[in-house]
Design a protein around this motif. Structure first.
Motif, PDB file in Angstrom:
ATOM      1  N   ALA A  89       7.322   6.070   7.304  1.00  0.00           N
ATOM      2  CA  ALA A  89       6.252   5.318   7.242  1.00  0.00           C
ATOM      3  C   ALA A  89       6.487   4.270   6.397  1.00  0.00           C
ATOM      4  N   ALA A  90       5.586   3.102   6.668  1.00  0.00           N
ATOM      5  CA  ALA A  90       5.845   1.948   5.866  1.00  0.00           C
ATOM      6  C   ALA A  90       4.207   1.463   5.618  1.00  0.00           C
ATOM      7  N   GLY A  91       3.924   1.557   4.260  1.00  0.00           N
ATOM      8  CA  GLY A  91       2.577   1.095   4.052  1.00  0.00           C
ATOM      9  C   GLY A  91       2.526  -0.229   3.351  1.00  0.00           C
ATOM     10  N   THR A  92       2.928  -1.221   3.901  1.00  0.00           N
ATOM     11  CA  THR A  92       2.983  -2.636   3.220  1.00  0.00           C
ATOM     12  C   THR A  92       2.144  -3.540   4.101  1.00  0.00           C
ATOM     13  N   PRO A  93       1.644  -4.461   3.540  1.00  0.00           N
ATOM     14  CA  PRO A  93       0.460  -5.644   4.271  1.00  0.00           C
ATOM     15  C   PRO A  93       1.623  -6.349   5.121  1.00  0.00           C
ATOM     16  N   LEU A  94       1.074  -6.666   6.453  1.00  0.00           N
ATOM     17  CA  LEU A  94       1.657  -7.646   7.272  1.00  0.00           C
ATOM     18  C   LEU A  94       2.305  -8.762   6.725  1.00  0.00           C
ATOM     19  N   GLU A  95       1.794  -9.528   5.617  1.00  0.00           N
ATOM     20  CA  GLU A  95       2.347 -10.715   5.125  1.00  0.00           C
ATOM     21  C   GLU A  95       3.584 -10.105   4.364  1.00  0.00           C
ATOM     22  N   THR A 247     -13.718   2.002   6.439  1.00  0.00           N
ATOM     23  CA  THR A 247     -13.617   1.451   4.850  1.00  0.00           C
ATOM     24  C   THR A 247     -12.699  -0.031   5.132  1.00  0.00           C
ATOM     25  N   THR A 248     -12.699  -0.858   4.552  1.00  0.00           N
ATOM     26  CA  THR A 248     -11.918  -2.209   4.733  1.00  0.00           C
ATOM     27  C   THR A 248     -10.908  -2.138   4.109  1.00  0.00           C
ATOM     28  N   GLN A 249     -10.465  -1.124   3.125  1.00  0.00           N
ATOM     29  CA  GLN A 249      -9.432  -0.980   2.505  1.00  0.00           C
ATOM     30  C   GLN A 249      -8.516   0.424   2.847  1.00  0.00           C
ATOM     31  N   HIS A 250      -7.379   0.307   3.287  1.00  0.00           N
ATOM     32  CA  HIS A 250      -6.422   1.232   3.878  1.00  0.00           C
ATOM     33  C   HIS A 250      -6.528   2.497   2.530  1.00  0.00           C
ATOM     34  N   PRO A 251      -6.699   3.604   2.993  1.00  0.00           N
ATOM     35  CA  PRO A 251      -6.702   4.643   1.772  1.00  0.00           C
ATOM     36  C   PRO A 251      -5.310   4.656   1.186  1.00  0.00           C
ATOM     37  N   ASP A 252      -5.524   5.257  -0.217  1.00  0.00           N
ATOM     38  CA  ASP A 252      -4.279   5.255  -0.802  1.00  0.00           C
ATOM     39  C   ASP A 252      -3.275   6.310  -0.604  1.00  0.00           C
ATOM     40  N   THR A 253      -3.568   7.269   0.383  1.00  0.00           N
ATOM     41  CA  THR A 253      -2.854   8.360   0.890  1.00  0.00           C
ATOM     42  C   THR A 253      -1.954   7.815   2.184  1.00  0.00           C
ATOM     43  N   THR A 254      -2.251   6.634   2.610  1.00  0.00           N
ATOM     44  CA  THR A 254      -1.556   6.309   3.729  1.00  0.00           C
ATOM     45  C   THR A 254      -0.759   4.730   3.161  1.00  0.00           C
ATOM     46  N   GLY A 255      -1.234   4.145   2.368  1.00  0.00           N
ATOM     47  CA  GLY A 255      -0.974   3.111   1.706  1.00  0.00           C
ATOM     48  C   GLY A 255       0.193   2.916   0.677  1.00  0.00           C
ATOM     49  N   GLY A 256       0.138   1.807  -0.167  1.00  0.00           N
ATOM     50  CA  GLY A 256       0.999   1.663  -1.273  1.00  0.00           C
ATOM     51  C   GLY A 256       2.569   1.342  -0.834  1.00  0.00           C
ATOM     52  N   THR A 257       3.345   1.647  -1.689  1.00  0.00           N
ATOM     53  CA  THR A 257       4.794   1.495  -1.511  1.00  0.00           C
ATOM     54  C   THR A 257       5.428   2.184  -0.458  1.00  0.00           C
TER      55      THR A 257
END
Length: 268
Positions: A89-95, A247-257
């Protein structure tokens, strides 16, 4: 669960999390399970607990796939099932996501599934048919922010599942997919996932899932109880993608570093 007795099934990424739960469920349902992973100690422990076989396996290697299938046939005489579960998994914004990260995720999560499908065709055809389950994700159902490479890989897995189902049906090989939601695994634990009612409001059931709930769905699809299902998908997400406002924000459970791109872990 009927229809798994005497079947030989390969589960990739089976050392822990979803993969281990899938392996354990199918073993209880009568299957002989070959657990593959890059996590040697955990993989060997999981295989020992279910009286299966552990094989070290890099799913991005075509030679590695050949060795796993050959070892399985040599040991048990056949391959009846495959669960393509291994992933990163990679939870990094596109930019912010680098080309290296993006390509690594696709290589493991999508190319690994492609290689697995190709690797088992002949063995399953020889056995008179078989069943393959690809672990996709809700990230392949909707446009979740912050997981560009991971989401792209899982959209690809869903498409590849349907293409393989149309091509392999004539060989009596079924190919289906499971789309887990947020599941309590070592990967999501690193992102503050918490068990219990009320800890995940976005899902109508109000909680995250546990690996055993994915194991139930996978065992059903592998089994003869799903004998008329191919090219299908089962979504196990507590109703999160059922149509309620996201929600417009990805949940912490799959986002982050994102984890180290070289570490193979279980799919969400």
């Amino acid at each position: 669960m009927s229809g798994l007795q005497d079947k030989v099934v390969i589960v990739t990424g089976g050392a822990r999390g979803i993969g281990a739960a899938v392996a354990a469920r199918m073993a209880r349902d009568g299957a002989t399970v070959v657990v593959t992973d890059l996590l040697d100690e955990q993989g060997a422990k999981t295989a020992s607990e279910i009286r299966g076989l552990f094989l070290r396996h890099d799913v991005t290697s075509e030679d590695g796939w050949k060795s796993v299938v050959e070892a399985t046939v040599e040991r048990y005489g056949r391959v009846d099932g495959l669960v393509n579960n291994a992933g990163i998994a990679a939870g990094t914004p596109l930019e912010s996501e680098t080309l290296e990260q993006f390509e690594r995720v696709l290589k493991v999560n999508l190319t690994g599934v492609f290689l697995g499908l190709k690797a088992v065709i002949e063995a399953m055809r020889t056995a008179g048919g078989g069943s393959i389950v690809n672990i996709a994700s809700i990230s392949g159902l909707i446009g979740l922010p912050g997981v560009s490479g991971y989401g792209a890989s899982k959209w690809g897995v869903r498409g590849l599942t349907k293409i393989a189902a149309t091509e392999l049906g004539r060989h009596r090989i079924r190919v289906n997919a499971v789309n887990p939601g947020v599941i309590y695994t070592p990967m999501t634990m690193e992102r503050n996932a918490q068990l219990g009612e009320g800890n995940f409001p976005p899902a109508p059931l109000g909680r995250i899932g546990v690996p055993e709930e994915i194991g139930e769905a996978v065992s059903f699809l592998i089994s003869d109880a799903a004998s008329y299902m191919t090219g299908a998908e089962i979504t196990v997400d507590g109703g999160w993608t059922s149509g309620q406002a996201m929600t417009t924000q990805h949940p912490d459970t799959t986002g982050g570093t994102a984890p180290d791109p070289g570490v193979q872990v279980n799919s969400l």
